[in-house]
Write an enzyme that holds these catalytic residues in place. Structure first.
Site, mmCIF file in Angstrom:
data_model
loop_
_atom_site.group_PDB
_atom_site.id
_atom_site.type_symbol
_atom_site.label_atom_id
_atom_site.label_comp_id
_atom_site.label_asym_id
_atom_site.label_seq_id
_atom_site.Cartn_x
_atom_site.Cartn_y
_atom_site.Cartn_z
ATOM 1 N N GLY A 14 0.783 -1.230 0.000
ATOM 2 C CA GLY A 14 0.000 0.000 0.000
ATOM 3 C C GLY A 14 0.812 1.275 0.000
ATOM 4 O O GLY A 14 0.334 2.318 0.467
ATOM 5 N N MET A 92 -3.996 -7.159 -6.979
ATOM 6 C CA MET A 92 -3.510 -8.244 -7.820
ATOM 7 C C MET A 92 -4.622 -9.211 -8.242
ATOM 8 O O MET A 92 -4.371 -10.399 -8.433
ATOM 9 C CB MET A 92 -2.360 -8.972 -7.101
ATOM 10 C CG MET A 92 -1.126 -8.087 -6.968
ATOM 11 S SD MET A 92 -0.761 -7.158 -8.499
ATOM 12 C CE MET A 92 1.003 -7.052 -8.451
ATOM 13 N N ASN A 109 -5.486 2.780 -13.011
ATOM 14 C CA ASN A 109 -4.528 1.739 -12.624
ATOM 15 C C ASN A 109 -3.128 2.318 -12.706
ATOM 16 O O ASN A 109 -2.841 3.146 -13.581
ATOM 17 C CB ASN A 109 -4.631 0.539 -13.569
ATOM 18 C CG ASN A 109 -3.673 -0.572 -13.193
ATOM 19 O OD1 ASN A 109 -3.557 -0.939 -12.025
ATOM 20 N ND2 ASN A 109 -2.962 -1.115 -14.178
ATOM 21 N N HIS A 111 0.920 1.106 -13.082
ATOM 22 C CA HIS A 111 1.740 -0.043 -13.447
ATOM 23 C C HIS A 111 3.203 0.416 -13.531
ATOM 24 O O HIS A 111 3.480 1.492 -14.065
ATOM 25 C CB HIS A 111 1.288 -0.623 -14.788
ATOM 26 C CG HIS A 111 2.056 -1.849 -15.163
ATOM 27 N ND1 HIS A 111 1.891 -3.061 -14.511
ATOM 28 C CD2 HIS A 111 3.021 -2.045 -16.084
ATOM 29 C CE1 HIS A 111 2.729 -3.941 -15.031
ATOM 30 N NE2 HIS A 111 3.428 -3.354 -15.981
ATOM 31 N N VAL A 146 -5.521 -6.545 -19.162
ATOM 32 C CA VAL A 146 -4.631 -6.209 -18.047
ATOM 33 C C VAL A 146 -3.652 -5.093 -18.445
ATOM 34 O O VAL A 146 -3.027 -5.168 -19.507
ATOM 35 C CB VAL A 146 -3.830 -7.467 -17.620
ATOM 36 C CG1 VAL A 146 -2.785 -7.109 -16.573
ATOM 37 C CG2 VAL A 146 -4.771 -8.520 -17.090
ATOM 38 N N ASP A 147 -3.535 -4.084 -17.587
ATOM 39 C CA ASP A 147 -2.581 -2.983 -17.774
ATOM 40 C C ASP A 147 -2.739 -2.317 -19.142
ATOM 41 O O ASP A 147 -1.767 -1.891 -19.769
ATOM 42 C CB ASP A 147 -1.135 -3.471 -17.569
ATOM 43 C CG ASP A 147 -0.917 -3.994 -16.157
ATOM 44 O OD1 ASP A 147 -1.525 -3.442 -15.221
ATOM 45 O OD2 ASP A 147 -0.156 -4.967 -15.984
ATOM 46 N N GLU A 176 6.373 6.429 -8.961
ATOM 47 C CA GLU A 176 4.937 6.109 -8.856
ATOM 48 C C GLU A 176 4.266 6.997 -7.819
ATOM 49 O O GLU A 176 3.142 7.459 -8.005
ATOM 50 C CB GLU A 176 4.747 4.637 -8.457
ATOM 51 C CG GLU A 176 5.162 3.637 -9.510
ATOM 52 C CD GLU A 176 4.888 2.201 -9.065
ATOM 53 O OE1 GLU A 176 3.780 1.906 -8.584
ATOM 54 O OE2 GLU A 176 5.809 1.360 -9.171
HETATM 55 C C1 GAR Z 1 3.347 -1.040 -7.495
HETATM 56 O O1 GAR Z 1 4.657 -1.040 -7.984
HETATM 57 C C2 GAR Z 1 2.341 -1.027 -8.637
HETATM 58 O O2 GAR Z 1 2.763 -0.263 -9.742
HETATM 59 C C3 GAR Z 1 2.278 -2.499 -8.964
HETATM 60 O O3 GAR Z 1 2.250 -3.132 -7.719
HETATM 61 C C4 GAR Z 1 3.012 -2.361 -6.791
HETATM 62 C C5 GAR Z 1 2.179 -2.136 -5.545
HETATM 63 O O4 GAR Z 1 2.939 -1.518 -4.532
HETATM 64 N N1 GAR Z 1 1.136 -2.801 -9.771
HETATM 65 C C6 GAR Z 1 1.150 -3.655 -10.805
HETATM 66 O O5 GAR Z 1 2.134 -4.300 -11.117
HETATM 67 C C7 GAR Z 1 -0.157 -3.734 -11.585
HETATM 68 N N2 GAR Z 1 0.018 -4.486 -12.793
HETATM 69 P P1 GAR Z 1 2.230 -0.787 -3.316
HETATM 70 O O6 GAR Z 1 1.287 -1.821 -2.672
HETATM 71 O O7 GAR Z 1 3.343 -0.428 -2.395
HETATM 72 O O8 GAR Z 1 1.495 0.395 -3.850
#
Ligand code: GAR
Length: 218
Positions: A14, A92, A109, A111, A146-147, A176
């Site tokens: 998170g 996920m 979203n 990514h 997806v994505d 991010e």
């Molecule tokens: C992040 O890096 C996000 O971009 C990725 O999961 C991580 C979650 O981290 N998402 C994906 O890969 C979606 N395809 P977080 O729980 O610390 O935000």
């Protein structure tokens, strides 16, 4: 200004949720994080939400025989909380096409790559294997694949010669955390338009972004 109630869907740590919560603390931020939904009871992000006084819901996908029933339960929690926007932040589970279409242009979203490169899992491992010199992060409107979907904002991040997966993941994650609040702010302010499958941003972008983040301030 009415702040748009936003649900953030997580499955883990998170850290992007935390960035969104921080951004929404500003009185002039156009979104309010009103609900955090996790499909896992052990997601670290739940504690972050609770510490910020945000309502949480755990909806375990394993309790549902059909994807659609899980999606309906998630949607019901979001609607009950009065949310009109959804942010996927390390969630996920794949949301079904019916839900994504019902919420068209209202689901974001994030990514950790410069989409359309490297969608899906193991993003950083694949970026390193491909030998790319620049990678990054993307926030886009969700579509059933997806994505996939119209891109709102991207941040570019260099790949350094000695990088392992963890180094790259950390560097991209820092980007991010700047990018997601920017993109949600634009969407919640009603400044994101989709035309011919591409996003147009209305008005100048007033954000302390690095030159490697697009859209940049004008
Ligand atoms: C992040 O890096 C996000 O971009 C990725 O999961 C991580 C979650 O981290 N998402 C994906 O890969 C979606 N395809 P977080 O729980 O610390 O935000």
């Amino acid at each position: 200004m009415a702040r748009l109630k936003t649900a953030v869907l997580i499955s883990g740590r998170g850290s992007n949720l935390a960035a969104l919560i921080r951004a929404a603390e500003a009185a002039d931020y156009p979104a309010e994080i009103a609900l955090v939904v996790s499909n896992r009871a052990d997601a670290g992000g739940l504690a972050l939400a609770e510490a910020a006084g945000i309502a949480t819901a755990v909806i375990d996908h394993r309790g549902f025989a059909e994807r659609d029933a899980f999606d309906r339960a998630v949607e019901a929690a979001i609607v009950d909380a009065g949310c009109t926007l959804i942010c996927l932040a390390g969630f996920m589970r794949i949301l079904g096409a019916a839900l994504v279409e019902r919420w068209s242009d209202r689901i974001l979203n994030i990514h950790p790559s410069l989409l359309p490169a490297f969608p899906g899992l193991d993003t950083h491992r694949r970026a390193l294997a491909a030998g790319v010199r620049i990678t990054g992060a993307t926030v886009h409107l969700a579509r059933p694949a997806v994505d996939d979907g119209p891109i709102i904002a991207q941040a570019a991040v260099p790949v350094l010669p000695e990088d392992g997966e963890a180094d790259l993941a950390d560097r991209v994650l820092a980007a991010e955390h700047r990018l997601y609040p920017l993109a949600l702010g634009l969407l919640a302010a009603g400044r994101v338009r989709v035309a011919d499958g591409r996003v147009r941003i209305d008005g100048p972008v007033d954000w302390p972004a690095s030159p490697l983040i697009s859209p940049v301030p004008e």
